[in-house]
Write an enzyme that holds these catalytic residues in place. Sequence first.
Site, PDB file in Angstrom:
ATOM      1  N   GLU A 178       4.729  10.297  30.027  1.00  0.00           N
ATOM      2  CA  GLU A 178       6.024  10.780  30.443  1.00  0.00           C
ATOM      3  C   GLU A 178       6.608  10.407  31.829  1.00  0.00           C
ATOM      4  O   GLU A 178       7.677  10.131  31.887  1.00  0.00           O
ATOM      5  CB  GLU A 178       6.268  12.400  30.414  1.00  0.00           C
ATOM      6  CG  GLU A 178       6.234  13.269  29.136  1.00  0.00           C
ATOM      7  CD  GLU A 178       6.892  14.738  29.100  1.00  0.00           C
ATOM      8  OE1 GLU A 178       8.239  14.490  29.574  1.00  0.00           O
ATOM      9  OE2 GLU A 178       6.024  15.278  29.100  1.00  0.00           O
ATOM     10  N   ASP A 190       3.240  21.064  32.304  1.00  0.00           N
ATOM     11  CA  ASP A 190       3.627  21.350  30.764  1.00  0.00           C
ATOM     12  C   ASP A 190       2.351  20.807  29.936  1.00  0.00           C
ATOM     13  O   ASP A 190       1.625  21.302  28.938  1.00  0.00           O
ATOM     14  CB  ASP A 190       4.732  20.643  30.493  1.00  0.00           C
ATOM     15  CG  ASP A 190       5.975  21.272  31.134  1.00  0.00           C
ATOM     16  OD1 ASP A 190       5.796  22.410  31.553  1.00  0.00           O
ATOM     17  OD2 ASP A 190       7.095  20.630  30.980  1.00  0.00           O
TER      18      ASP A 190
HETATM   19  C1  GLA Z   1      10.016  21.111  33.427  1.00  0.00           C
HETATM   20  C2  GLA Z   1       8.925  20.093  33.861  1.00  0.00           C
HETATM   21  C3  GLA Z   1       7.756  20.902  34.384  1.00  0.00           C
HETATM   22  C4  GLA Z   1       8.059  21.877  35.572  1.00  0.00           C
HETATM   23  C5  GLA Z   1       9.313  22.761  34.957  1.00  0.00           C
HETATM   24  C6  GLA Z   1       9.735  23.685  36.257  1.00  0.00           C
HETATM   25  O1  GLA Z   1       9.589  21.850  32.433  1.00  0.00           O
HETATM   26  O2  GLA Z   1       8.547  19.248  32.939  1.00  0.00           O
HETATM   27  O3  GLA Z   1       7.089  19.907  35.229  1.00  0.00           O
HETATM   28  O4  GLA Z   1       8.422  21.482  36.697  1.00  0.00           O
HETATM   29  O5  GLA Z   1      10.553  21.840  34.636  1.00  0.00           O
HETATM   30  O6  GLA Z   1       9.079  24.535  36.555  1.00  0.00           O
END
Ligand code: GLA
Length: 405
Positions: A178, A190
């Site tokens: 990613e 994530d």
């Molecule tokens: C997105 C990003 C995560 C995190 C959230 C905010 O989902 O992919 O890594 O930074 O935003 O908490």
Amino acid sequence: MGHERSPSDEPAWAAHHRNSFLQRFGGAPEGVRLFFAPGRVNLFGGHLDYNGGPVMPTAIDRGTFLALRPRPDRVLHLESRMDSQGLRFDIDRVPRERCGRWVDYPVGVIRELLAWQAERRPEMHLQGLDILFGGNLPVGAGLSSSASICVGTAFALSEVWDLGLSRREQVHSALDAERGFVGVQCGIMDPYAIGMAKPGHLLWLDCKDQSYEHLPIDFDRLSIVVANSGVQRELAAGEFNKRVAQCAQAFQALRRYAPEAQVLRDVAPETFESHRVRLEPTLARRAQHVVNEVERTFLAREALLRGDLEELGGFMTATHRSLRDNFEVSSPELDLLVEAAIECDGCYGSRLTGAGFGGCTVLLADPASVPAIVEHVRQRYAAEKGWHPDIEVFQGDEGPRTIGA
Ligand code: GLA
């Protein structure tokens, strides 16, 4: 959301996905293998992962389905049930450039896996594959459909090619894909939330040293409900990268007053308060969110372990207000969903989840109150915005796995 099958009915989804694979690629059902990787919802620690802070997400029982079957040649043929355009390429000629479509996610992971294999298991011969992707997770709604497809690809290909990557290596292949190939400077939350999931638990992840533990959550006392605003801002990825850059700038300015600090998370609230005037006002607001959110996330952890759900929910709503006012990643639709939820009896708290700029809110509620809360939020949202938002209760999930064997 709005499916003919119950969204969490895994066997039905698996059978449907297998049939779709056979319609698309033909041939016999033998040799088709099915995999699933969940999405995630973040409860605490908003925009802390790339600042090295703690986060508390959970995987959810919706995600990405993959069906795979080996081919006799070295071609990888990727198709999706959500997009009519797939991609075919030879294992020795994997695209080097992203194309701006969904295939960038699996292609990025395939590049990572092939680099791993070339370094660690060069003697292995890899077979071509037909692969069909699909899922029951709304895309671009802040429930991490992108990490779900990336971790799912890393897990499934590691299994089918028998590469033997550890779970942490799978998670990092997804993350590097990613960041490096797709080009979003996302934090580690994530893929960890998805890869390290355990049912009936939240993940407590310290994003500074990447250590984690599982904290029990009692779904008989607490429901996790997600409301989808149905609105996604076009510039979300650009705005997200901008927040990452602003936090890095704020840290550069503050670190001279906090010599021990390695990441913005390490800057103490008192240090920040003493020196905030030296920061440009926008950067000061961003840093304000981060230092307060770090404290709030530790307090939320304590409240969860004590079982104090009122206090836990209060922290969640405070997070939303800070994401709205200091971090400026909310939207009128998300604010409306939060305000409508917290005016209901039995709702402990609510906030936007994921990056923001549209997408979903999450709320914590007493299970007995959920039907009334859902009804109220739907009606209030429809009265102001003209349509009914999708609102669903999510259970936790056990993470990437083989299904329908
Ligand atoms: C997105 C990003 C995560 C995190 C959230 C905010 O989902 O992919 O890594 O930074 O935003 O908490």
